[in-house]
Design an enzyme around this catalytic site. Structure first.
Site, short mmCIF file in Angstrom:
data_model
loop_
_atom_site.label_atom_id
_atom_site.label_comp_id
_atom_site.label_asym_id
_atom_site.label_seq_id
_atom_site.Cartn_x
_atom_site.Cartn_y
_atom_site.Cartn_z
CB THR A 1 -17.03 19.76 -13.29
OG1 THR A 1 -17.39 19.65 -11.91
CG2 THR A 1 -18.27 19.75 -14.15
CB CYS A 2 -13.51 17.72 -9.63
SG CYS A 2 -14.81 18.59 -8.71
#
Length: 969
Positions: A936-937
């Site tokens: 997700t980063c």
């Protein structure tokens, strides 16, 4: 020979002898050339202009004080104690270089109006009749009445010790002695400066005449108003009472008077439809008419009157009336009132300039250009709206026909010599513009000039900068008037005005940037001319906001600021407070504002540490551990234990018991889950209204700390560049930015209430209000039904057509302010704590809402277009299977995919066109046995090469439906 003919000849002979005597006294004066017509408008009033044999003469009522204006421009003044005694003569040399068009004199003071629109006064000032203030008891030399600077005057007139003027648009100004109310201001206080006669607003005054202590005004419709001393009946109101404010002469109603003239204690009017002269007041027998001493109402004059032809010097003779009396001057009244010689305006000159710019007229044209465009008054008197619309000039109505201005510019643009001369004179005029205008007519110049400076040459740019500086010198109340006039411009003209100033802003910032690059300027210091342009554009932006954004936001953006943002980000991130350009957020687009906000947040999170013998920058982080099953409890614990300095650090979320290091994705997941949980009905933090949006409870206890913590959480999301997708209405973001919500915002929050209030404002039938039986009280649902009075004794005040706007305003004030005061104050306090940066205030409410809540409109095909592939080709079978499966998913499943990929089911506020992610092949040995995963980063989707579309769909659905268990770093 009948008596009438005898009187006429006797009077004519007397007038000829008097005229010869005056010529003898002034034999050194030149009488060559022609300037004015031959005939007299009306010579019985003090200060009224007489036109005779190409000279202009005026005198007071006793003829002891006279002014004579000769065709060569020389002006002489004559004084005597007795009309029969030779007068003392003085040449008014101070006005030799002025092109005087009108003169007037009272008992002991004189007035003159130049063609350039300047009014001069001199003489005694015992009552303030010179209009120069109280510090000047006497002036032997003509002085400029600065208060009237810029007002396009149509006529000047003088009474015994008072003065009065009227503008081209009918605005009347009076000053001087006011013992009897002759100034028309509603009192008996003298005035030492010109004062606007508000009682004559929109009266369409076109002519003035003064007696010794009374005044008469004539409207364009032929109505007559009088005011001042009435002891001899000279006001015509069937009374000897003084009138302190203008009062219509009722006996003349509907008569359509064409001429009015005042004697010392009497008034004459002419009604052309009846071919009669009417008299009221006391003439002390001068008219030879046997009548009462005081005639209180207008009655026809019975003295000898002849009808004849004069105006010898004119192409067409004009029928006039001559009213004569033994031993008195002839009184001549035109059947149709002639225009007075007035100030120069473009209406008079434009056709000549444009139709015959030949060599023989070139110098004349240049002379007239210099005269008009060096005069604020002349410009303000040009381009007036036709059909009398300019008589409605006010703070909301300019009286200017902007189409005429535009048309004039287009025509002179094709005549370079004329255009250059116009620009030259405008540039000279701008530094002297009035900084304290007293009339709405003064503001026309601010509307006209920009449209004559449309060129992209240096002269136009310089003049626009000077004009902006003049605008910034205006007092706040005068700037508000200008804003009102800008608001009233047609959208096309307003947009053009915006583009002009935006273009100049680009020019000055481009030059500023060049000088910075060449190390010639401090990168943080803007000069006053530069800030004046930006401030003017800022005012236009505020006007645009108040009028419903008639012009799109991007018309205010200045592309050059992108380079400044990059420069500041690279070299001066620590000096954010010195970035003067951020005071003008409207010149930045949303991406620029986002970049500035991000730079500020990064700068605040960095501190310098000594490493060896040198300093190095180090970003501070805040480790934020939470358990999923106790998410809110752990969040509140961390916030309660945090110091103020903690909030400047970059958030690093740790989900206890899970792998992963937060590089943004886990923090986003934290805010998304927290927002969804807090908005759930079981939590009870917010109330859901009819629109489905979240809003503060109206009866929240002041002891609750929930809203302070929620505000802190939202502030932290903004500071850490993450979304907090609370379904708040736009009104909340307006309040955060210090702006007042509108009725549209109420309709967004509560559609039914908003529509009902709009219906109340739109309703025109009085009966409806009676049937509604509404009063200033509302019923509100909370924990229990509560009755709320919107104002004191509101239950007893019915809502009517006259107070409905107040009711609507109070209703909105209650919903958006009074009812939620404590919860919002707590929320705001927490928000400022959670976000120590302050450049977020550059955002518009809608932009701030988008940054915090994200975009909820999706273009899934654009999402596919923006993907980058790692270890994959765009045409690989697995990729084609993935997009086939994805596009067939329902909308909600697609949003779940976003949440799985990025930690939120929203697109970040910078827009979907800038949102990209990666699909990477994890290169597993047995791909059908491996789950889909996401970072997700870094926005990476790890997609194994599944052997079939069916397996891919199964794994994708499982991943997105259990997305909160798949967060990896």
């Amino acid at each position: 020979m009948d008596s009438l003919e005898w009187v006429r000849r006797r009077t004519a002979k007397l007038g000829h002898l008097l005229y010869k005597r005056r010529l003898t006294e002034l034999e050194s004066f030149s009488l060559e050339g022609e300037r004015f017509g031959d005939t007299l408008h009306c010579i019985c009033s003090a200060g009224h202009t007489q036109l005779k044999r190409n000279q202009v003469q005026c005198s007071n009522h006793s003829e002891t004080h006279k002014l004579v204006l000769f065709p060569d421009g020389k002006l002489s003044e004559h004084w005597t104690r007795d009309p029969a005694v030779r007068s003392t003569t003085r040449l008014v040399k101070e006005l030799e270089n002025q092109d005087i068009v009108q003169i007037a004199c009272g008992n002991y003071h004189s007035m003159a109006l130049s063609r350039g629109g300047v009014i001069f006064t001199w003489g005694k000032n015992t009552h303030g009749q010179l209009g120069l203030g109280s510090q000047t008891p006497f002036s032997s030399q003509p002085q400029v009445v600065k208060t009237l600077q810029g007002i396009p005057l149509a006529q000047i007139a003088a009474g015994g010790s008072h003065s009065i003027t009227v503008s081209l648009s009918g605005a009347v100004y009076s000053w001087g002695k006011n013992e009897f109310g002759q100034l028309g201001l509603g009192d008996t206080n003298d005035r030492d400066c010109p004062t606007y006669v508000g009682a004559l607003e929109h009266w369409k005054t076109v002519f003035l005449s003064c007696g010794a202590d009374h005044t008469a005004v004539l409207s364009k419709e032929g109505l007559v108003c009088t005011f001042g001393a009435g002891g001899a009946g000279q006001l015509g109101h069937n009374s000897t009472r003084n009138e302190l404010t203008p009062r219509v002469v009722a006996e003349l109603w509907g008569a359509r008077v064409s001429q009015v003239a005042c004697g010392r204690q009497y008034t004459l009017v002419y009604v052309p439809s009846l071919e009669k002269v009417y008299f009221f007041g006391s003439d002390e027998g001068h008219l030879g008419d046997k009548r009462k001493t005081n005639q209180l109402i207008p009655l026809p004059v019975n003295a000898p009157v002849s009808t004849g032809k004069c105006c010898q010097g004119e192409k067409k003779s004009e029928k006039v009336l001559e009213l004569t009396a033994e031993g008195n001057p002839t009184i001549v009244l035109h059947k149709k009132r002639k225009n007075l010689n007035g100030i120069a305006t473009l209406q008079d000159e434009m056709n000549v300039w444009l139709s015959d710019p030949s060599l023989q007229h070139r110098e004349t044209i240049k002379t007239n250009i210099r005269l008009i465009f060096s005069s604020e008054a002349c410009i303000n008197g040009s381009f007036l709206q036709k059909r009398d619309k300019h008589f409605k000039t006010s703070k909301e109505v300019s009286g200017v026909d902007m189409s005429q201005v535009q048309d004039f510019y287009k025509k002179i643009s094709k005549m370079p010599e004329v255009l250059q001369e116009v620009l030259k004179q405008i540039e000279k005029l701008l530094p002297s513009l009035s900084s304290s205008p007293i009339s709405p007519e003064n503001f026309r110049v601010y509307l006209i000039l920009p449209f004559l400076l449309q060129g992209e040459d240096d002269s136009s740019y310089r003049s626009l900068r000077l004009l902006a500086q003049a605008i910034m010198k205006l007092q706040p109340k005068d700037q508000q008037t200008l804003e009102c006039l800008w608001s009233s411009l047609e959208t096309s003209f307003f947009k053009q005005l915006v583009i002009l100033y935006q273009r100049v802003s680009q020019k000055i910032l481009s030059q500023f940037l060049k000088e910075i690059i060449c190390c010639q300027r401090n990168p943080f210091d803007l000069e006053p001319p530069e800030t004046a342009i930006l401030q003017t554009l800022q005012i236009l932006y505020q006007v645009n906001s108040r009028t419903g954004f008639r012009v799109q936001e991007n018309n205010f953006h200045v592309p050059q600021v992108k380079v400044f943002v990059q420069y500041y980000c690279l070299f001066s991130a620590q000096n954010m407070s010195q970035w003067q350009l951020t005071k003008y957020p409207f010149i930045f687009d949303m991406k620029d504002k986002t970049n500035i906000h991000n730079v500020e947040c990064t700068a605040l999170s960095i501190h310098c540490v000594m490493v060896g013998t040198s300093w190095t920058a180090e970003q501070k982080c805040w480790l934020f551990p939470v358990r999923r099953q106790y998410l809110l409890q752990d969040i509140w614990t961390c916030l309660n234990n945090a110091s103020t300095q903690q909030f400047k650090k970059i958030l690093k979320v740790l989900f206890v018991g899970e792998e992963g290091v937060d590089h943004g994705g886990l923090a986003q997941e934290l805010f998304s889950v927290a927002a969804r949980t807090l908005c759930h009905p079981d939590t009870g933090a917010f109330r859901r209204v009819g629109s489905g949006l979240a809003w503060f409870p109206s009866q929240a206890s002041s002891s609750k700390k929930n809203f302070f913590q929620i505000g802190t959480l939202c502030g932290m999301a903004l500071y850490n560049r993450r979304m907090a997708p609370f379904p708040f209405p736009t009104a909340l973001y307006k309040k955060l930015l210090g702006l007042a919500p509108t009725l549209e915002d109420l309709e967004e929050l509560s559609p039914g209430a908003g529509r009902n209030l709009q219906g109340i404002l739109d309703e025109e039938c009085d009966e409806i209000f009676g049937n509604l039986s509404m009063n200033f009280m509302i019923m509100e649902e909370g924990d229990s039904m509560v009755t709320v009075e919107l104002k004191t004794h509101g239950a007893n005040i019915p809502v009517t057509r006259h107070n409905r706007k107040e009711f609507v305003d109070l209703y909105m004030n209650y919903v958006f302010n009074e009812s939620i005061r404590k919860p919002f104050e707590d929320f705001m306090q927490g928000f400022l704590r959670g976000c120590p940066a302050r450049k977020w205030k550059m955002f518009l409410p809608v932009e701030l809402q988008t940054v915090l809540q994200g975009c909820t409109k999706f273009d899934w095909h654009l999402l596919e277009k923006n993907v980058n592939y790692i270890q994959y080709g765009k045409l690989d079978q697995t990729i084609r299977n993935f997009w086939t499966v994805f596009h067939k998913l329902p909308e909600e499943k697609k949003k779940l995919f976003l949440a799985f990929l990025s930690g939120s089911d929203r697109i970040p506020g910078y827009g979907q066109e800038n949102f990209t992610f990666h699909i990477e092949d994890p290169q597993e040995a047995n791909p059908d046995e491996v789950c889909i995963k996401a970072n997700t980063c870094s926005l990476i989707l790890f997609l194994p090469r599944y052997s079939t579309k069916r397996i891919l769909k199964k794994e994708l659905l499982y991943a997105i439906e259990h997305n909160e268990s798949f967060g990896l770093a």
